[in-house]
Design a protein around this motif. Structure first.
Motif, mmCIF file in Angstrom:
data_model
loop_
_atom_site.group_PDB
_atom_site.id
_atom_site.type_symbol
_atom_site.label_atom_id
_atom_site.label_comp_id
_atom_site.label_asym_id
_atom_site.label_seq_id
_atom_site.Cartn_x
_atom_site.Cartn_y
_atom_site.Cartn_z
ATOM 1 N N ASP A 263 -43.805 -20.445 -95.843
ATOM 2 C CA ASP A 263 -45.023 -20.873 -95.145
ATOM 3 C C ASP A 263 -46.162 -20.965 -96.152
ATOM 4 O OD1 ASP A 263 -47.240 -19.396 -92.636
ATOM 5 O OD2 ASP A 263 -47.022 -21.446 -93.412
ATOM 6 N N ASN A 264 -46.279 -22.149 -96.778
ATOM 7 C CA ASN A 264 -47.280 -22.308 -97.837
ATOM 8 C C ASN A 264 -48.267 -23.411 -97.484
ATOM 9 O OD1 ASN A 264 -46.110 -20.549 -100.098
ATOM 10 N ND2 ASN A 264 -44.332 -21.755 -99.459
ATOM 11 N N LYS A 265 -49.539 -23.067 -97.535
ATOM 12 C CA LYS A 265 -50.579 -24.069 -97.261
ATOM 13 C C LYS A 265 -50.688 -25.018 -98.465
ATOM 14 C CE LYS A 265 -53.277 -21.088 -94.196
ATOM 15 N NZ LYS A 265 -52.114 -20.148 -94.114
ATOM 16 N N THR A 266 -50.407 -26.285 -98.269
ATOM 17 C CA THR A 266 -50.421 -27.231 -99.400
ATOM 18 C C THR A 266 -51.331 -28.427 -99.120
ATOM 19 O OG1 THR A 266 -48.470 -28.289 -98.451
ATOM 20 C CG2 THR A 266 -48.097 -26.599 -100.151
ATOM 21 N N ASP B 279 -51.784 -35.893 -106.100
ATOM 22 C CA ASP B 279 -50.584 -36.737 -106.133
ATOM 23 C C ASP B 279 -49.689 -36.261 -107.276
ATOM 24 O OD1 ASP B 279 -49.984 -40.221 -107.115
ATOM 25 O OD2 ASP B 279 -48.652 -38.670 -106.282
ATOM 26 N N ILE B 280 -48.465 -35.852 -106.965
ATOM 27 C CA ILE B 280 -47.568 -35.336 -108.019
ATOM 28 C C ILE B 280 -46.410 -36.280 -108.265
ATOM 29 C CG2 ILE B 280 -48.173 -32.908 -107.616
ATOM 30 C CD1 ILE B 280 -45.439 -32.697 -106.094
ATOM 31 N N SER B 281 -46.515 -37.512 -107.789
ATOM 32 C CA SER B 281 -45.390 -38.445 -107.970
ATOM 33 C C SER B 281 -45.114 -38.724 -109.449
ATOM 34 C CB SER B 281 -45.677 -39.771 -107.243
ATOM 35 O OG SER B 281 -46.899 -40.350 -107.752
ATOM 36 N N LEU C 201 -43.340 -32.366 -101.127
ATOM 37 C CA LEU C 201 -44.750 -32.392 -101.538
ATOM 38 C C LEU C 201 -45.085 -33.633 -102.352
ATOM 39 C CD1 LEU C 201 -45.318 -28.611 -102.387
ATOM 40 C CD2 LEU C 201 -46.067 -29.883 -100.337
ATOM 41 N N GLY C 202 -44.085 -34.512 -102.567
ATOM 42 C CA GLY C 202 -44.372 -35.805 -103.196
ATOM 43 C C GLY C 202 -43.844 -35.993 -104.597
ATOM 44 N N ALA C 203 -43.056 -35.050 -105.095
ATOM 45 C CA ALA C 203 -42.500 -35.217 -106.445
ATOM 46 C C ALA C 203 -41.407 -36.283 -106.426
ATOM 47 C CB ALA C 203 -41.930 -33.889 -106.944
ATOM 48 N N THR C 204 -41.145 -36.842 -107.591
ATOM 49 C CA THR C 204 -40.098 -37.858 -107.757
ATOM 50 C C THR C 204 -38.814 -37.183 -108.244
ATOM 51 O OG1 THR C 204 -41.807 -39.468 -108.350
ATOM 52 C CG2 THR C 204 -39.523 -39.997 -108.994
ATOM 53 N N ALA D 121 -42.134 -23.436 -105.816
ATOM 54 C CA ALA D 121 -42.430 -24.871 -105.958
ATOM 55 C C ALA D 121 -43.837 -25.182 -105.469
ATOM 56 C CB ALA D 121 -41.399 -25.688 -105.182
ATOM 57 N N ALA D 122 -44.202 -24.641 -104.322
ATOM 58 C CA ALA D 122 -45.554 -24.878 -103.788
ATOM 59 C C ALA D 122 -46.608 -24.328 -104.736
ATOM 60 C CB ALA D 122 -45.673 -24.246 -102.404
ATOM 61 N N THR D 123 -46.310 -23.198 -105.368
ATOM 62 C CA THR D 123 -47.244 -22.599 -106.325
ATOM 63 C C THR D 123 -47.429 -23.502 -107.536
ATOM 64 O OG1 THR D 123 -46.609 -20.369 -105.607
ATOM 65 C CG2 THR D 123 -47.692 -20.566 -107.752
ATOM 66 N N ALA D 124 -46.341 -24.091 -108.010
ATOM 67 C CA ALA D 124 -46.435 -25.009 -109.157
ATOM 68 C C ALA D 124 -47.332 -26.197 -108.819
ATOM 69 C CB ALA D 124 -45.041 -25.489 -109.551
ATOM 70 N N VAL D 125 -47.159 -26.751 -107.633
ATOM 71 C CA VAL D 125 -47.963 -27.903 -107.211
ATOM 72 C C VAL D 125 -49.431 -27.500 -107.054
ATOM 73 C CG1 VAL D 125 -48.308 -29.596 -105.369
ATOM 74 C CG2 VAL D 125 -45.987 -29.028 -106.138
#
Ligand SMILES: Nc1c(NC[C@H](O)[C@H](O)[C@H](O)CO)[nH]c(=O)[nH]c1=O
Ligand SMILES: CC(=O)[C@@H](O)COP(=O)(O)O
Length: 159
Positions: free
Chosen positions: A10-13, A18-20, A50-53, A149-153
């Motif tokens: 449960d991560n607020k993002t 844009d991380i594409s 979260l939008g990564a490629t 992963a959410a933390t990295a973004v």
């Protein structure tokens, strides 16, 4: 806040950048493979959500969590990598070996992020039992890989 009081998935993002175009390195420990593979799946799918490629997510396996720091360094020193996620699972045995691995792992991973001035995320479970680990790798407490992963973004958005 103890994990038991917070779901790791449960991560607020909201408001993330844009991380594409961002490139992620994920370093995965092979010890306790059933757990670390679940962490990897969580991290990978969360980055995509979260939008990564897909083609911009690169994986590296290392033998154990003690080796995560060096694996993270090999990734972080590359100019084409924007953030590194480390995933491992250290489970208490009969001796104090657990303490030394956890300390070395946490300290080493921290140093890599500071040295290369980029997010290097500590996605390592340090548990007393296999059940506690499974509960945090897609079980009742969510998935530590999602959180990592959410933390990295989030850190890329901050930077
Ligand atoms: N017991 C666990 C280990 N032990 C191995 C170390 O991480 C390391 O590979 C070895 O000491 C050689 O340098 N690793 C884990 O990731 N989890 C464990 O529970
Ligand atoms: C965390 C560990 O290295 C652990 O699995 C080793 O087990 P033991 O302390 O019983 O040797």
């Amino acid at each position: 806040m103890a994990t038991a009081l917070k779901n790791l998935s449960d991560n607020k993002t909201s408001g993330m950048r844009d991380i594409s175009g961002a490139k992620f390195g994920i370093v995965v420990s092979e010890w306790n493979e059933e757990v670390t593979e679940a962490l990897y799946s969580g991290a990978f799918e969360t980055l995509i959500a979260l939008g990564a490629t897909r083609e911009h997510i690169e994986r590296m396996n290392v033998p154990g969590s003690f080796e995560l720091s060096l694996g993270a360094q090999w990734m972080a020193k590359r100019n084409d990598i924007d953030a590194v996620i480390t995933l491992g699972c250290v489970i208490q045995g009969e001796t104090r070996h657990f303490d030394f691995i956890c300390q070395a792992c946490a300290n080493g991973i921290t140093e890599v992020g500071l040295k290369y001035d980029k997010p290097v995320i500590f996605g390592v479970l340090t548990t007393e039992t296999q059940k506690q680990a499974m509960d945090r790798a897609g079980g009742r407490h969510g998935n530590k890989g999602d959180e990592a992963a959410a933390t990295a973004v989030k850190m890329l958005s901050v930077k």
